[in-house]
Scaffold this motif. Sequence first.
Motif, PDB file in Angstrom:
ATOM      1  N   VAL A 288     -15.590-117.886 -46.958  1.00  0.00           N
ATOM      2  CA  VAL A 288     -14.320-117.288 -46.532  1.00  0.00           C
ATOM      3  C   VAL A 288     -13.755-116.408 -47.634  1.00  0.00           C
ATOM      4  O   VAL A 288     -13.282-115.292 -47.383  1.00  0.00           O
ATOM      5  N   PHE A 289     -13.797-116.891 -48.868  1.00  0.00           N
ATOM      6  CA  PHE A 289     -13.261-116.157 -50.015  1.00  0.00           C
ATOM      7  C   PHE A 289     -13.968-114.813 -50.186  1.00  0.00           C
ATOM      8  O   PHE A 289     -13.325-113.771 -50.366  1.00  0.00           O
ATOM      9  N   ILE A 290     -15.295-114.823 -50.113  1.00  0.00           N
ATOM     10  CA  ILE A 290     -16.076-113.608 -50.384  1.00  0.00           C
ATOM     11  C   ILE A 290     -16.035-112.627 -49.217  1.00  0.00           C
ATOM     12  O   ILE A 290     -15.915-111.414 -49.416  1.00  0.00           O
ATOM     13  N   LEU A 291     -16.098-113.147 -47.985  1.00  0.00           N
ATOM     14  CA  LEU A 291     -16.241-112.259 -46.829  1.00  0.00           C
ATOM     15  C   LEU A 291     -14.929-111.974 -46.093  1.00  0.00           C
ATOM     16  O   LEU A 291     -14.870-111.053 -45.278  1.00  0.00           O
ATOM     17  N   LYS A 292     -13.868-112.746 -46.375  1.00  0.00           N
ATOM     18  CA  LYS A 292     -12.593-112.520 -45.679  1.00  0.00           C
ATOM     19  C   LYS A 292     -11.402-112.455 -46.623  1.00  0.00           C
ATOM     20  O   LYS A 292     -10.350-111.944 -46.235  1.00  0.00           O
ATOM     21  N   GLY A 293     -11.567-113.011 -47.825  1.00  0.00           N
ATOM     22  CA  GLY A 293     -10.421-113.182 -48.690  1.00  0.00           C
ATOM     23  C   GLY A 293     -10.442-112.356 -49.957  1.00  0.00           C
ATOM     24  O   GLY A 293     -10.833-111.187 -49.970  1.00  0.00           O
ATOM     25  N   TYR A 294     -10.046-113.006 -51.061  1.00  0.00           N
ATOM     26  CA  TYR A 294      -9.837-112.307 -52.325  1.00  0.00           C
ATOM     27  C   TYR A 294     -11.125-111.842 -53.003  1.00  0.00           C
ATOM     28  O   TYR A 294     -11.065-111.196 -54.055  1.00  0.00           O
ATOM     29  N   GLY A 295     -12.282-112.176 -52.438  1.00  0.00           N
ATOM     30  CA  GLY A 295     -13.548-111.820 -53.074  1.00  0.00           C
ATOM     31  C   GLY A 295     -13.837-110.331 -53.124  1.00  0.00           C
ATOM     32  O   GLY A 295     -14.665-109.887 -53.920  1.00  0.00           O
ATOM     33  N   ASN A 296     -13.172-109.552 -52.278  1.00  0.00           N
ATOM     34  CA  ASN A 296     -13.348-108.098 -52.276  1.00  0.00           C
ATOM     35  C   ASN A 296     -12.053-107.481 -51.761  1.00  0.00           C
ATOM     36  O   ASN A 296     -11.556-107.880 -50.702  1.00  0.00           O
ATOM     37  N   SER A 297     -11.527-106.494 -52.462  1.00  0.00           N
ATOM     38  CA  SER A 297     -10.232-105.924 -52.062  1.00  0.00           C
ATOM     39  C   SER A 297     -10.283-105.281 -50.677  1.00  0.00           C
ATOM     40  O   SER A 297      -9.263-105.216 -49.985  1.00  0.00           O
ATOM     41  N   LEU A 298     -11.463-104.817 -50.253  1.00  0.00           N
ATOM     42  CA  LEU A 298     -11.573-104.228 -48.920  1.00  0.00           C
ATOM     43  C   LEU A 298     -11.223-105.258 -47.840  1.00  0.00           C
ATOM     44  O   LEU A 298     -10.646-104.910 -46.800  1.00  0.00           O
ATOM     45  N   ASN A 299     -11.545-106.535 -48.085  1.00  0.00           N
ATOM     46  CA  ASN A 299     -11.284-107.593 -47.102  1.00  0.00           C
ATOM     47  C   ASN A 299      -9.836-107.603 -46.647  1.00  0.00           C
ATOM     48  O   ASN A 299      -9.545-107.843 -45.468  1.00  0.00           O
ATOM     49  N   TYR A 300      -8.913-107.406 -47.585  1.00  0.00           N
ATOM     50  CA  TYR A 300      -7.496-107.469 -47.217  1.00  0.00           C
ATOM     51  C   TYR A 300      -6.833-106.101 -47.141  1.00  0.00           C
ATOM     52  O   TYR A 300      -5.892-105.913 -46.379  1.00  0.00           O
ATOM     53  N   ARG A 301      -7.325-105.123 -47.905  1.00  0.00           N
ATOM     54  CA  ARG A 301      -6.704-103.789 -47.828  1.00  0.00           C
ATOM     55  C   ARG A 301      -6.847-103.183 -46.433  1.00  0.00           C
ATOM     56  O   ARG A 301      -6.001-102.405 -46.005  1.00  0.00           O
ATOM     57  N   MET A 302      -7.911-103.553 -45.721  1.00  0.00           N
ATOM     58  CA  MET A 302      -8.066-103.018 -44.364  1.00  0.00           C
ATOM     59  C   MET A 302      -6.999-103.575 -43.424  1.00  0.00           C
ATOM     60  O   MET A 302      -6.798-103.072 -42.318  1.00  0.00           O
ATOM     61  N   GLY A 303      -6.281-104.633 -43.863  1.00  0.00           N
ATOM     62  CA  GLY A 303      -5.211-105.202 -43.052  1.00  0.00           C
ATOM     63  C   GLY A 303      -3.861-104.547 -43.274  1.00  0.00           C
ATOM     64  O   GLY A 303      -2.855-105.010 -42.703  1.00  0.00           O
ATOM     65  N   VAL A 304      -3.805-103.473 -44.044  1.00  0.00           N
ATOM     66  CA  VAL A 304      -2.526-102.810 -44.330  1.00  0.00           C
ATOM     67  C   VAL A 304      -1.806-102.335 -43.066  1.00  0.00           C
ATOM     68  O   VAL A 304      -0.570-102.405 -43.003  1.00  0.00           O
ATOM     69  N   PRO A 305      -2.501-101.839 -42.005  1.00  0.00           N
ATOM     70  CA  PRO A 305      -1.754-101.468 -40.787  1.00  0.00           C
ATOM     71  C   PRO A 305      -0.907-102.611 -40.232  1.00  0.00           C
ATOM     72  O   PRO A 305       0.190-102.377 -39.714  1.00  0.00           O
TER      73      PRO A 305
END
Length: 478
Positions: A288-305
């Motif tokens: 979860v950390f690597i593929l959905k969470g803090y493991g990569n900034s793209l994981n959460y930056r794509m949720g900006v909308p």
Amino acid sequence: MAMKSVWITLLCLFVIAEADQGFDVRHHLSTVTRYSASKEVSQNLIKGSNVPSECTPIHLNLVARHGTRSPTKKRLREMENLSGRLKELVREAEASDKVPGWLGKWISPWHGKVKGGELIRQGEEELYQLGIRVRERFPTLFEEDYHPDVYTIRATQIPRASASAVAFGMGLFSEKGDLGAGSNRAFAVTSENRASDTKLRFFECCQNYKSYRKAKGPAVDKLKEPVLDKITASVANRHGLNFTKQDISSLWFLCKQEASLLNVTNQSCELFTPSEVALLEWADDLEVFILKGYGNSLNYRMGVPLLEDVLHSMEEAIKAREDKLPPGSYEKARLRFAHAETIVPFSCLLGLFLDGSEYEKIQKEKPLELPPQPPKTRDFKGSTMAPFGGNNMLVLYSCPAASSPKYFVQVLHNEHPIALPGCDGKDFCPLEDFKAKVVTPHLKHAFDNLCNANPDDPEQKHQSLWSWLLGSSQKTEL
């Protein structure tokens, strides 16, 4: 062989320590954890701020995961295969007294079921009761007659999410209408096409994320492999069965389903010691950390909308209040129902379950260290961040005109106050601070440039430049 013996001995010692502390496997199922079990855990929660009595809630944002669901179609097939495999293993063991009695007779609880993934009755109840509690907690927000523009309810196009929205709405608006014995009323749930839903299914609309996830998957499996190897050897030795890593993986999945969906903890879960459960939970959380969470900034930056939509709804509520619009003419709650792939990135955007130094790192888009392996403690846990029915509520408060600042945001995670690192570890934060310290640092990248542009493609660079110059916003359908 000597190393295996040492490992098994250490596991046994760890187990004895944990058994004394009243270990409950239902609290350790990562994102398969039931909401009721997760709410019993106080990790990272704080004593809520004393909201001044003269401050009143004027708007509520909810981002929730669907409730408890049945296994998916693929997993149903896996369970059918496991039934035959267990019978084969028991036959090979030749009546060993180490073999649990249920193992050779086990039949999948979902035997004969061909479709899966739907919201089950326990999931309906979770969301129904959540709706009731939200209304009771914020009565002034829900005192008006229902209108879809006042109480906006959105869900993804996936049936378990929309069913969760319906269950929540039935609780929220119970005894508000004239339908049936429960005095229910009809209400609207809207969805956007899953191929263009950048607010709730951004993970499906983001091509670069899909590429990242596909490429990173094998590496994640490699990281988890040593844990599975060690536990496979330990469980096989303890029960006298020739288990493979795939067997252990399937049995761990069965344990999670039995404990969460069926409340059965004395069958497949008892194949594992508490320390083995802790390691298997860590392996799930690592993914979860690597593929959905803090493991990569793209994981959460794509949720900006989604984050922008939350902020926009607050600003609209403030404008309506300051323009003195009449009650019933403006939105008071925006309620969203989606998935773990939504709630985890959104929680990361808020900086939940981080300390101050880690929060500074994510704002600079620097990677965080992986969650430490048990028995070390960690803050990042799927069981508390995104259990079934997991949710974040952001409540906008208006305080007296004489006070400065005038508007505040309170953040609740699974209905409890939680520390916001961007707001000095408080849960009650001036709106301007929330905008400046939590939202604005994430607004460096447009969604299309972040998700669908190839940085090495001159043609896409040219198109992105024109898109920015013309102020257009394109949506890519995948």
